[in-house]
Design a protein around this motif. Structure first.
Motif, PDB file in Angstrom:
ATOM      1  N   ASN A 140       0.811  -1.216   0.000  1.00 49.52           N
ATOM      2  CA  ASN A 140       0.000   0.000   0.000  1.00 49.52           C
ATOM      3  C   ASN A 140       0.847   1.270   0.000  1.00 49.52           C
ATOM      4  O   ASN A 140       0.403   2.323  -0.484  1.00 49.52           O
ATOM      5  CB  ASN A 140      -0.934   0.004   1.213  1.00 49.52           C
ATOM      6  CG  ASN A 140      -2.113  -0.933   1.044  1.00 49.52           C
ATOM      7  OD1 ASN A 140      -3.064  -0.624   0.344  1.00 49.52           O
ATOM      8  ND2 ASN A 140      -2.048  -2.092   1.667  1.00 49.52           N
ATOM      9  N   LEU A 141       2.084   1.197   0.508  1.00 50.32           N
ATOM     10  CA  LEU A 141       2.948   2.371   0.557  1.00 50.32           C
ATOM     11  C   LEU A 141       3.790   2.524  -0.705  1.00 50.32           C
ATOM     12  O   LEU A 141       4.024   3.659  -1.167  1.00 50.32           O
ATOM     13  CB  LEU A 141       3.875   2.280   1.784  1.00 50.32           C
ATOM     14  CG  LEU A 141       3.224   2.447   3.160  1.00 50.32           C
ATOM     15  CD1 LEU A 141       4.238   2.175   4.254  1.00 50.32           C
ATOM     16  CD2 LEU A 141       2.639   3.849   3.319  1.00 50.32           C
ATOM     17  N   TRP A 142       4.259   1.402  -1.258  1.00 52.38           N
ATOM     18  CA  TRP A 142       5.222   1.456  -2.359  1.00 52.38           C
ATOM     19  C   TRP A 142       4.722   0.821  -3.644  1.00 52.38           C
ATOM     20  O   TRP A 142       5.406   0.881  -4.663  1.00 52.38           O
ATOM     21  CB  TRP A 142       6.520   0.754  -1.958  1.00 52.38           C
ATOM     22  CG  TRP A 142       7.204   1.347  -0.773  1.00 52.38           C
ATOM     23  CD1 TRP A 142       6.964   2.560  -0.211  1.00 52.38           C
ATOM     24  CD2 TRP A 142       8.244   0.745   0.008  1.00 52.38           C
ATOM     25  NE1 TRP A 142       7.782   2.763   0.860  1.00 52.38           N
ATOM     26  CE2 TRP A 142       8.583   1.659   1.023  1.00 52.38           C
ATOM     27  CE3 TRP A 142       8.918  -0.464  -0.048  1.00 52.38           C
ATOM     28  CZ2 TRP A 142       9.574   1.401   1.969  1.00 52.38           C
ATOM     29  CZ3 TRP A 142       9.906  -0.729   0.885  1.00 52.38           C
ATOM     30  CH2 TRP A 142      10.233   0.191   1.878  1.00 52.38           C
ATOM     31  N   GLY A 143       3.564   0.197  -3.641  1.00 49.77           N
ATOM     32  CA  GLY A 143       3.098  -0.561  -4.795  1.00 49.77           C
ATOM     33  C   GLY A 143       2.580   0.315  -5.918  1.00 49.77           C
ATOM     34  O   GLY A 143       2.768   1.541  -5.950  1.00 49.77           O
ATOM     35  N   ALA A 144       1.902  -0.339  -6.859  1.00 57.20           N
ATOM     36  CA  ALA A 144       1.379   0.353  -8.036  1.00 57.20           C
ATOM     37  C   ALA A 144       0.411   1.452  -7.634  1.00 57.20           C
ATOM     38  O   ALA A 144      -0.352   1.313  -6.665  1.00 57.20           O
ATOM     39  CB  ALA A 144       0.689  -0.650  -8.959  1.00 57.20           C
ATOM     40  N   SER A 145       0.442   2.547  -8.388  1.00 54.64           N
ATOM     41  CA  SER A 145      -0.431   3.721  -8.235  1.00 54.64           C
ATOM     42  C   SER A 145      -0.123   4.554  -7.003  1.00 54.64           C
ATOM     43  O   SER A 145      -0.891   5.465  -6.674  1.00 54.64           O
ATOM     44  CB  SER A 145      -1.916   3.317  -8.220  1.00 54.64           C
ATOM     45  OG  SER A 145      -2.254   2.668  -7.002  1.00 54.64           O
ATOM     46  N   THR A 146       0.979   4.256  -6.263  1.00 52.99           N
ATOM     47  CA  THR A 146       1.362   5.113  -5.139  1.00 52.99           C
ATOM     48  C   THR A 146       2.216   6.275  -5.645  1.00 52.99           C
ATOM     49  O   THR A 146       2.898   6.168  -6.668  1.00 52.99           O
ATOM     50  CB  THR A 146       2.138   4.314  -4.082  1.00 52.99           C
ATOM     51  OG1 THR A 146       3.285   3.696  -4.700  1.00 52.99           O
ATOM     52  CG2 THR A 146       1.256   3.233  -3.484  1.00 52.99           C
ATOM     53  N   LEU A 147       2.186   7.388  -4.930  1.00 47.24           N
ATOM     54  CA  LEU A 147       2.882   8.609  -5.332  1.00 47.24           C
ATOM     55  C   LEU A 147       4.130   8.823  -4.485  1.00 47.24           C
ATOM     56  O   LEU A 147       4.117   8.580  -3.267  1.00 47.24           O
ATOM     57  CB  LEU A 147       1.952   9.817  -5.196  1.00 47.24           C
ATOM     58  CG  LEU A 147       0.650   9.770  -6.020  1.00 47.24           C
ATOM     59  CD1 LEU A 147      -0.198  10.993  -5.725  1.00 47.24           C
ATOM     60  CD2 LEU A 147       0.965   9.663  -7.503  1.00 47.24           C
ATOM     61  N   HIS A 148       5.213   9.276  -5.156  1.00 47.40           N
ATOM     62  CA  HIS A 148       6.478   9.530  -4.467  1.00 47.40           C
ATOM     63  C   HIS A 148       7.069  10.841  -4.973  1.00 47.40           C
ATOM     64  O   HIS A 148       6.632  11.406  -5.989  1.00 47.40           O
ATOM     65  CB  HIS A 148       7.452   8.365  -4.689  1.00 47.40           C
ATOM     66  CG  HIS A 148       6.910   7.052  -4.222  1.00 47.40           C
ATOM     67  ND1 HIS A 148       6.881   6.681  -2.907  1.00 47.40           N
ATOM     68  CD2 HIS A 148       6.346   6.026  -4.918  1.00 47.40           C
ATOM     69  CE1 HIS A 148       6.333   5.480  -2.798  1.00 47.40           C
ATOM     70  NE2 HIS A 148       6.003   5.064  -3.999  1.00 47.40           N
TER      71      HIS A 148
ATOM     72  N   LEU B 237      13.073   7.664  -6.839  1.00 40.97           N
ATOM     73  CA  LEU B 237      12.682   7.074  -5.552  1.00 40.97           C
ATOM     74  C   LEU B 237      11.602   6.027  -5.745  1.00 40.97           C
ATOM     75  O   LEU B 237      11.623   4.969  -5.101  1.00 40.97           O
ATOM     76  CB  LEU B 237      12.200   8.170  -4.597  1.00 40.97           C
ATOM     77  CG  LEU B 237      11.706   7.698  -3.218  1.00 40.97           C
ATOM     78  CD1 LEU B 237      12.824   6.995  -2.468  1.00 40.97           C
ATOM     79  CD2 LEU B 237      11.149   8.871  -2.407  1.00 40.97           C
ATOM     80  N   ALA B 238      10.631   6.307  -6.630  1.00 37.69           N
ATOM     81  CA  ALA B 238       9.562   5.332  -6.881  1.00 37.69           C
ATOM     82  C   ALA B 238      10.124   4.035  -7.444  1.00 37.69           C
ATOM     83  O   ALA B 238       9.711   2.935  -7.040  1.00 37.69           O
ATOM     84  CB  ALA B 238       8.544   5.929  -7.847  1.00 37.69           C
TER      85      ALA B 238
END
Length: 290
Positions: free
Chosen positions: A10-18, A23-24
């Protein structure tokens, strides 16, 4: 093993923003590596082993383990956790820091206790000794914190839940009437089975979330649902009336980040529920879910 991968996805997976694409990409690499390890552990601890799982495990770890699992079958049949647990129990025994004869004394005591319990179970055991056994069982046997006939209905002998004799009937709500086709029924707020507590959603939302096999068919994939009612059937069995959680709608381009890790048993559903109620027997339930 459960909370960490779910949190990382949920923090680093698909569709997450960085903050930056670099960094992503880095976090995605770390996540993929972590999920490979988690998936390998999940396969190793599975109750059954198949050729596909062995090949997946091979791709995650090393090819040599494919042959190992093919011969040794599921890890539950040969892992050492029971022995480690026994060692922990032995280490916690009070010995006043005196060593030497402790191991021999413990072994002899264990053998004597086992032989004595075996003798008590024999049919030719003297009645007077059996009476003493009943007294000790009544004093030292673990007791339930509550009277199951008052708070819960449980029958672990045949895995069916029976309606308590003291239960009273209540008026059936309109949505439950469409399922039962009768105006009165025995309604319960909670139910305990196999040391697991289930509740209707209005009583405890967490205990109402269940994964179950549709129609009890274990060849199908378990589906998530929420218990809305717990009622007694005409045969005296307590059953759940549950609503399934809605699937993700592909028209809204919702991405399920767990779909990238097929050997990690997690899947996303909507918080919304279907309007239709369906019967779910307690023995169809796999577990709670979050």
């Amino acid at each position: 093993m459960v909370y960490l991968p779910i949190a990382l996805v949920n923090l680093w997976g698909a569709s997450t923003l960085h903050s930056s694409p670099e960094l992503a990409a880095r976090l995605q690499t770390v996540l993929d590596h972590t999920m490979e390890l988690v998936s390998a552990v999940h396969i190793a601890c599975a109750q059954t082993m198949t050729a596909r799982r062995a090949q997946s495990y091979c791709s995650y770890i090393l090819s040599i383990y494919t042959t190992t699992f093919s011969y040794l079958a599921p890890a539950h049949s040969w892992w050492c956790f029971p022995f480690e647990r026994l060692i922990g129990i032995l280490q916690r025994l009070p010995i006043n820091h005196k060593f030497g004869e402790f191991e021999n004394t413990m072994l002899c005591s264990y053998i004597k206790t086992t032989m004595f319990c075996r003798w008590l179970a024999r049919l030719d055991c003297p009645p007077a000794v059996q009476e003493c056994r009943d007294i000790f069982d009544g004093v030292y046997a673990p007791k339930s914190s509550q009277n199951s006939s008052q708070e819960f209905a449980e029958d672990p002998m045949n895995d069916t839940i029976r309606v308590p004799d003291c239960a009273m009937t209540s008026a059936v709500p309109d949505d439950l009437y469409t399922l039962l086709r009768r105006r009165t029924a025995i309604l319960r707020a909670t139910l305990k089975f196999d040391s697991v507590i289930y509740s209707r959603a209005s009583t405890h939302l967490g205990n109402s979330q269940i994964l179950y096999y549709p129609r009890g068919d274990r060849t199908l994939t378990p589906v998530p649902a929420s218990i809305k009612y717990i009622y007694g059937t005409l045969t005296g069995e307590l059953v759940f009336a549950a609503q399934r959680h809605l699937l993700l709608d592909p028209h809204y381009n919702t991405i399920n980040p767990f779909s990238f890790y097929p050997d990690f048993p997690a899947k996303m559903y909507l918080t919304g529920l279907e309007s239709r109620l369906e019967n779910v027997k307690v023995t169809w339930v796999v577990s709670h879910f979050a």
